[in-house]
Design a protein around this motif. Structure first.
Motif, PDB file in Angstrom:
ATOM      1  N   ILE A 109       9.233   4.513  11.691  1.00 46.71           N
ATOM      2  CA  ILE A 109       9.749   3.465  12.582  1.00 46.71           C
ATOM      3  C   ILE A 109      11.271   3.346  12.464  1.00 46.71           C
ATOM      4  CG2 ILE A 109       9.758   0.962  12.983  1.00 46.71           C
ATOM      5  CD1 ILE A 109       6.801   0.947  12.397  1.00 46.71           C
ATOM      6  N   SER A 110      11.773   3.455  11.228  1.00 47.36           N
ATOM      7  CA  SER A 110      13.227   3.384  11.019  1.00 47.36           C
ATOM      8  C   SER A 110      13.927   4.462  11.836  1.00 47.36           C
ATOM      9  CB  SER A 110      13.568   3.583   9.540  1.00 47.36           C
ATOM     10  OG  SER A 110      12.932   2.608   8.750  1.00 47.36           O
ATOM     11  N   GLN A 111      13.339   5.654  11.814  1.00 42.26           N
ATOM     12  CA  GLN A 111      13.939   6.769  12.530  1.00 42.26           C
ATOM     13  C   GLN A 111      14.096   6.438  14.020  1.00 42.26           C
ATOM     14  OE1 GLN A 111      15.080   9.127  10.554  1.00 42.26           O
ATOM     15  NE2 GLN A 111      16.171   9.661  12.434  1.00 42.26           N
ATOM     16  N   PRO A 124      16.045 -11.915  15.183  1.00 42.42           N
ATOM     17  CA  PRO A 124      15.219 -12.282  16.336  1.00 42.42           C
ATOM     18  C   PRO A 124      13.813 -11.688  16.321  1.00 42.42           C
ATOM     19  CG  PRO A 124      17.352 -11.380  17.042  1.00 42.42           C
ATOM     20  CD  PRO A 124      17.238 -11.163  15.567  1.00 42.42           C
ATOM     21  N   PHE A 125      13.645 -10.478  15.750  1.00 40.51           N
ATOM     22  CA  PHE A 125      12.334  -9.834  15.823  1.00 40.51           C
ATOM     23  C   PHE A 125      11.874  -9.338  14.453  1.00 40.51           C
ATOM     24  CE2 PHE A 125      14.429  -8.966  19.928  1.00 40.51           C
ATOM     25  CZ  PHE A 125      13.563  -9.666  20.744  1.00 40.51           C
ATOM     26  N   GLY A 126      10.556  -9.285  14.301  1.00 35.31           N
ATOM     27  CA  GLY A 126       9.956  -8.675  13.110  1.00 35.31           C
ATOM     28  C   GLY A 126       8.865  -7.714  13.519  1.00 35.31           C
ATOM     29  N   ILE A 127       8.848  -6.574  12.854  1.00 34.90           N
ATOM     30  CA  ILE A 127       7.762  -5.616  13.071  1.00 34.90           C
ATOM     31  C   ILE A 127       6.965  -5.540  11.773  1.00 34.90           C
ATOM     32  CG2 ILE A 127       7.219  -3.146  13.297  1.00 34.90           C
ATOM     33  CD1 ILE A 127       9.500  -2.878  15.247  1.00 34.90           C
ATOM     34  N   THR A 128       5.671  -5.814  11.837  1.00 35.74           N
ATOM     35  CA  THR A 128       4.859  -5.770  10.624  1.00 35.74           C
ATOM     36  C   THR A 128       3.831  -4.649  10.700  1.00 35.74           C
ATOM     37  OG1 THR A 128       5.106  -8.160  10.478  1.00 35.74           O
ATOM     38  CG2 THR A 128       3.452  -7.149   9.056  1.00 35.74           C
ATOM     39  N   ILE A 129       3.818  -3.871   9.630  1.00 37.42           N
ATOM     40  CA  ILE A 129       2.893  -2.753   9.510  1.00 37.42           C
ATOM     41  C   ILE A 129       1.682  -3.225   8.685  1.00 37.42           C
ATOM     42  CG2 ILE A 129       2.611  -0.458   8.469  1.00 37.42           C
ATOM     43  CD1 ILE A 129       5.792  -0.316   8.834  1.00 37.42           C
ATOM     44  N   ASN A 147       0.830  -1.203   0.000  1.00 38.36           N
ATOM     45  CA  ASN A 147       0.000   0.000   0.000  1.00 38.36           C
ATOM     46  C   ASN A 147       0.868   1.257   0.000  1.00 38.36           C
ATOM     47  OD1 ASN A 147      -1.579   2.265   1.457  1.00 38.36           O
ATOM     48  ND2 ASN A 147      -3.140   0.770   0.838  1.00 38.36           N
ATOM     49  N   GLU A 148       0.426   2.284  -0.727  1.00 40.47           N
ATOM     50  CA  GLU A 148       1.262   3.478  -0.885  1.00 40.47           C
ATOM     51  C   GLU A 148       1.404   4.297   0.400  1.00 40.47           C
ATOM     52  OE1 GLU A 148      -2.418   6.258  -2.573  1.00 40.47           O
ATOM     53  OE2 GLU A 148      -0.740   5.721  -3.893  1.00 40.47           O
ATOM     54  N   LYS A 149       0.538   4.005   1.388  1.00 41.28           N
ATOM     55  CA  LYS A 149       0.648   4.755   2.643  1.00 41.28           C
ATOM     56  C   LYS A 149       1.681   4.166   3.594  1.00 41.28           C
ATOM     57  CE  LYS A 149      -3.939   6.800   2.773  1.00 41.28           C
ATOM     58  NZ  LYS A 149      -5.349   6.512   3.134  1.00 41.28           N
ATOM     59  N   PHE A 150       2.174   2.968   3.269  1.00 37.15           N
ATOM     60  CA  PHE A 150       3.090   2.290   4.202  1.00 37.15           C
ATOM     61  C   PHE A 150       4.510   2.885   4.255  1.00 37.15           C
ATOM     62  CE2 PHE A 150       0.403  -1.844   3.997  1.00 37.15           C
ATOM     63  CZ  PHE A 150      -0.422  -1.374   5.008  1.00 37.15           C
ATOM     64  N   PRO A 151       5.095   3.290   3.114  1.00 33.37           N
ATOM     65  CA  PRO A 151       6.487   3.754   3.183  1.00 33.37           C
ATOM     66  C   PRO A 151       6.739   4.853   4.214  1.00 33.37           C
ATOM     67  CG  PRO A 151       5.881   3.393   0.908  1.00 33.37           C
ATOM     68  CD  PRO A 151       4.628   3.194   1.729  1.00 33.37           C
ATOM     69  N   PHE A 207      18.761  -2.678  12.157  1.00 39.92           N
ATOM     70  CA  PHE A 207      17.569  -3.239  11.539  1.00 39.92           C
ATOM     71  C   PHE A 207      17.693  -3.259  10.016  1.00 39.92           C
ATOM     72  CE2 PHE A 207      15.607   0.506   9.564  1.00 39.92           C
ATOM     73  CZ  PHE A 207      16.412   1.497  10.090  1.00 39.92           C
ATOM     74  N   LYS A 208      16.798  -3.999   9.378  1.00 42.46           N
ATOM     75  CA  LYS A 208      16.697  -3.975   7.922  1.00 42.46           C
ATOM     76  C   LYS A 208      15.226  -3.817   7.566  1.00 42.46           C
ATOM     77  CE  LYS A 208      20.895  -5.473   6.419  1.00 42.46           C
ATOM     78  NZ  LYS A 208      21.757  -4.728   5.486  1.00 42.46           N
ATOM     79  N   VAL A 209      14.985  -3.142   6.466  1.00 42.38           N
ATOM     80  CA  VAL A 209      13.629  -3.072   5.946  1.00 42.38           C
ATOM     81  C   VAL A 209      13.482  -4.165   4.889  1.00 42.38           C
ATOM     82  CG1 VAL A 209      12.019  -1.670   4.603  1.00 42.38           C
ATOM     83  CG2 VAL A 209      13.416  -0.615   6.400  1.00 42.38           C
ATOM     84  N   ASP A 210      12.464  -4.997   5.015  1.00 46.37           N
ATOM     85  CA  ASP A 210      12.195  -5.998   3.988  1.00 46.37           C
ATOM     86  C   ASP A 210      10.992  -5.518   3.171  1.00 46.37           C
ATOM     87  OD1 ASP A 210      11.520  -8.133   2.406  1.00 46.37           O
ATOM     88  OD2 ASP A 210      11.929  -9.654   3.943  1.00 46.37           O
TER      89      ASP A 210
END
Lengths: 617, 617
Positions: free
Chosen positions: B521-523, B554-559, B511-515, B532-535
């Motif tokens: 979150i990266s900030q 170890p961890f994943g954050i999903t938007i 979705n275009e609103k996700f970036p 971290f890495k963005v997948d």
């Protein structure tokens, strides 16, 4: 910096064991040095800063490959043929000289002679201004023209010859596999291009990076840490679409002002003073070839300032046309001013598609990007097809390699081979050093028009390359300070982030109650992850301060008798030598804030505003 | 681990580019590997852990020296003569075999044969149990005795010969200076002993350390990352008074239980199972020779557990008498169990005064500690004096070196030379390969009694030495996990401190609103210094989870779409695959706590106690 100050600098570095000649008790080997504990710690911090500033911040893909590199790889890359310096030998003493350095050194001396003819001086200045771009035969001619002899004995020297600067060795029990110690870390990144592209999910642009040692068998290394045979380097290979060298984050740096000594400025003669412009303007004006190259130049500039490099002792010098590799599009050296003159510490080059192309050619493996086209494109090209039935039986075990060599022939060649087939009924071509003849029954070559859904291209490479050892020497040079009131007292004004030790803890005397206090303070420092040393030597407090200044330690905590009563200590700052008094907790908090929050630019004055001042001893 | 699982492990490592054979597109070179981005990051983390655990915690003095090492240094250290493996060649195929490995491999196979004579089996088992201590002639004899041929072709092999494992090269333009690539990092520390002692203010004990690459020209390297020609190692040289090998911090580790396979246990035959004892008991019982050696063994044990090594796949194996160098006092190998068997990854040796003595002897430089005695001691010893007036004119430019060789003669020699002088009026001795004759007029030797205020001694060296590359392979091996319900799904259970990436950030769709949410979150992650890495690959969420499990993240954050409404995300844990829902800030705080506070042992359950559970997809 005068050579007198340089002597003081280098003797301080030796005394405090920042470095020492390697194998010194065996007489040493020129061009090889050991970093001692403070030098090592500083190097660790510089490497960590580099990793943070480039790899982490830009999400680069790091690779760690071996130094041992087989002949074939460095033959393809051009190093076997071109990684040479010209040298000449004194047949009487057996001494070797590097020719370009010898010419420079000799002509610089001759120019200083008052009696020299103005025309001669002019011509010698011409040589000095352009020698970086000289070919071997230019050097030979210049040696003859100026009758340059041994600078020490004045003996006539043997004619110059090229000397390959790679250390050679052999791999394996049979000794058949010839190899070199790598002269740079870049090749491992090129060879892994397909794997890197793959883990980057096929997307471009992206950058890879390597940090490690490389080797250069210098002919006669002098200039201490600046010209060594084994050195730390860090290299980035940024892969881009040749049709689009813009950089997505260019806007973030376009206002960064950088000192540029362009090719035009150098060729115009004159002062050779760099011009300060924003990188945005430089790219817009076409002085710097493209955004990606410009982006890295700005990032390099930021990085160096972070390390304590003096703003006015840095310049980017553009390569002269004849100095640049034939394939390169643009190239800028990041040079730092030291007592040895301007030193090349960083190279930023647009190497076009050279590296991937040569390795692809040599191995027959495609190193390309495949881009799905939104609208398919018609493409007409020569296509070679092999008659598999006849090909295998004819060439047996060579069939595969001959086929793959045929299939990788470029379009131009295919056209002429097609003509050959038509005219002579056969074609010949070279592979693996032999000439192979192929007749009409074995292959067909014809022109075909296809609808292309995929664009396949060899990416270009922008390469920022860092000589970390040289940068470290320049940090020493730029951070070396002499106290105005006492020229025997010197210190290094290293920025907090790279200072080898952040704080030393010491006591006013050897009282038996002090060690437990040291332990308590050490515990707090360890929890806060502040790298510290305890100085419990049996000497005066003044001498301890002087020693830790020479080590570039930004802070000192001193425990005295009052500490035993009220848990306060003296906190001393290196550059200003100012001292204030506060509790353990207060003193350590100041250090913690300044060490860990470089972004907020905590300053000594701000951080210690509420402290009690202490009179200087 | 079965070889089936090993294949799965190694294919995962290759697929995710933890490593790859170097120069693969050129056909590769056996024994050389590149670490790709996740492997490189893991290696960085292991090196950082090592530095924290040893250098920082123990205040060691780090040195970084060159790999290029001149012949003389490695001749004195014994490597020119003794750093060899025995090999033999198949004269028909040209293939080389390492003899000890060939014997092991062949006998292990023969033992499995049911028809083998029980006595023969017994004798073969005897060879296998003691082969680590075999000399060259033992190996030659065994090859003959058991008639061992080429394992592939069964051809008769040439007689075994020794092969020096150092890579050789030459330094400088003249090619006169023979050098090797170092086989270990230790020598640079020994050669700098005086400087290290000096910056440690003359105090002993202290430890130095080096981290870097070393080289070993393996005869026929197999076993992937375990037997390589260029490898990362870390070495500590702990210098102690030979009369006092206690360690000031021994009490802090004396309760650490370590698995010991002592010499006695090995020689008794039987199961070869290590015995678990506290290091305190082991030193007290004399199983481990001294406190300092024991201290390091305990610290090594702690270090390995921190890295995710399985407690029951580790043992310390003591060297057999004939396996240990003649000068060594005690030596234990830290061995790790993998699918290739028990692998030596660490060596802990008490090398006595060997290294400092040989270099001192070769260079004529004293490498000693001078200790001021509280009560002076009477000492009687033989003293040699040179008659300078006659000595110089007689020996001319050799005078200095002959004099220094004479002055460094040991007491025993002086006694016998004294006898010679008395009897024959002259003495003879060897120096630089020649025999020198000296008559009574040139020297005197007599016994004198002095009051000693200073005790001068050569310190002993305790050396813990780490093969970091091997340890890293064992981490892969021990952390490799297969999901119980789906054997195609694998993951690495790396501890947080060494996991290449701590968290990946991804979205449920494109979705275009996700970036912009990713950016936000990266900030936060960047500010908290969480790697971290963005997948943002274009694939299903399930595949993204599987890929990041294989990378050991170890961890994943999903938007997802709910994120756009209430700023909550899904936080997923690798090992349990459990998911919970919370705000950005909550999710990142959990990670921050677990990543940065390993001491408090924050656990997933504790840290996410207040979160909303999420049903598994």
């Amino acid at each position: 910096m005068s050579t007198l100050v340089r002597d003081k600098l280098e003797s301080t570095l030796r005394k405090r064991f920042f470095y020492t000649p390697s194998f010194e008790i065996y007489g040493g080997v020129s061009g090889l040095f050991d970093l001692g504990p403070p030098g090592c710690q500083l190097q660790n911090n510089v490497v960590q800063s580099w990793r943070d500033h480039f790899i982490v911040e830009e999400n680069m893909l790091q690779i760690d490959g071996p130094m041992l590199t087989p002949y074939d790889v460095l033959n393809a890359s051009g190093h076997v043929d071109k990684f040479t310096d010209w040298m000449c030998r004194n047949p009487k003493t057996g001494e070797y000289y590097r020719v370009d350095h010898l010419i420079e050194q000799t002509l610089k001396k001759r120019i200083l002679n008052r009696d020299v003819d103005p025309l001669d001086r002019k011509s010698m200045e011409g040589v000095l201004a352009t020698i970086d771009g000289f070919t071997g035969s230019d050097l030979v001619r210049t040696m003859q023209e100026y009758k340059i002899n041994d600078p020490v004995t004045n003996d006539v020297l043997d004619a110059p010859i090229p000397f390959n600067l790679m250390f050679q060795t052999k791999i394996g029990a049979s000794g058949q596999l010839k190899a070199f110690l790598r002269p740079e870390t870049a090749q491992g990144q090129f060879l892994n291009f397909n794997k890197l592209l793959d883990i980057n999910q096929g997307k471009i642009p992206f950058a890879s990076a390597s940090i490690g040692k490389s080797f250069r068998n210098e002919i006669s290394p002098r200039s201490g840490l600046l010209r060594v045979r084994e050195f730390s380097m860090a290299e980035i290979e940024h892969f881009v679409d040749p049709l689009d060298k813009s950089h997505p984050k260019f806007d973030e740096v376009s206002d960064e002002e950088v000192p540029l000594l362009s090719r035009q400025l150098q060729e115009s003669g004159g002062s050779h003073l760099p011009v300060r412009v924003t990188i945005g303007e430089a790219v817009k004006a076409g002085i710097v070839e493209n955004e990606t190259l410009g982006y890295y130049m700005a990032r390099v500039h930021q990085f160096l300032l972070r390390l304590g490099i003096s703003r006015n002792k840095f310049r980017f010098r553009q390569h002269l046309k004849n100095e640049m590799a034939h394939y390169a599009t643009d190239c800028w050296d990041g040079e730092l001013l030291t007592s040895y003159g301007w030193i090349e510490c960083i190279g930023c080059a647009d190497r076009a598609a050279f590296d991937l192309t040569v390795h692809s050619k040599k191995t027959g493996k495609r190193l390309t990007v495949k881009q799905k086209l939104d609208t398919p494109k018609e493409e007409t090209k020569w296509v070679l097809e092999v008659n598999k039935k006849l090909f295998g039986p004819k060439f047996k075990q060579r069939a595969k390699s001959i086929e793959s060599a045929l299939l990788s022939l470029p379009q131009d060649d295919l056209y002429s081979k097609h003509e050959d087939l038509n005219k002579n009924g056969k074609l010949t071509f070279q592979t693996n050093g032999e000439t192979v003849e192929i007749d009409r029954s074995l292959v067909s070559i014809e022109m075909r028009t296809n609808l292309q859904h995929i664009r396949e291209y060899v990416p270009n490479v922008i390469e920022p390359s860092f000589g970390l050892g040289r940068i470290i020497y320049c940090i020493f040079d730029h951070c070396f300070q002499i106290r105005p009131d006492d020229e025997e007292r010197t210190y290094f004004s290293f920025p907090l982030s790279i200072a080898p030790t952040k704080v030393f803890v010491t006591t006013i005397s050897n009282n038996e109650k002090f060690p437990s206090v040291i332990k308590e303070i050490s515990q707090i420092l360890r929890t806060r992850e502040i790298y510290f040393k305890v100085d419990d030597s049996n000497t005066s407090i003044g001498k301890k301060y002087a020693r830790n200044d020479e080590l570039g330690t930004p802070f000192g905590i001193t425990i005295d008798f009052q500490t035993l009563e009220d848990k306060t200590v003296t906190l001393r700052e290196r550059d200003s030598m100012r001292q204030v008094r506060g509790t353990f907790e207060e003193a350590i908090s100041v250090i913690d804030k300044m060490v860990h929050d470089p972004m907020t630019e905590s300053t000594w004055n701000k951080s210690t505003a509420g402290f009690l001042p202490v009179a200087k001893p």
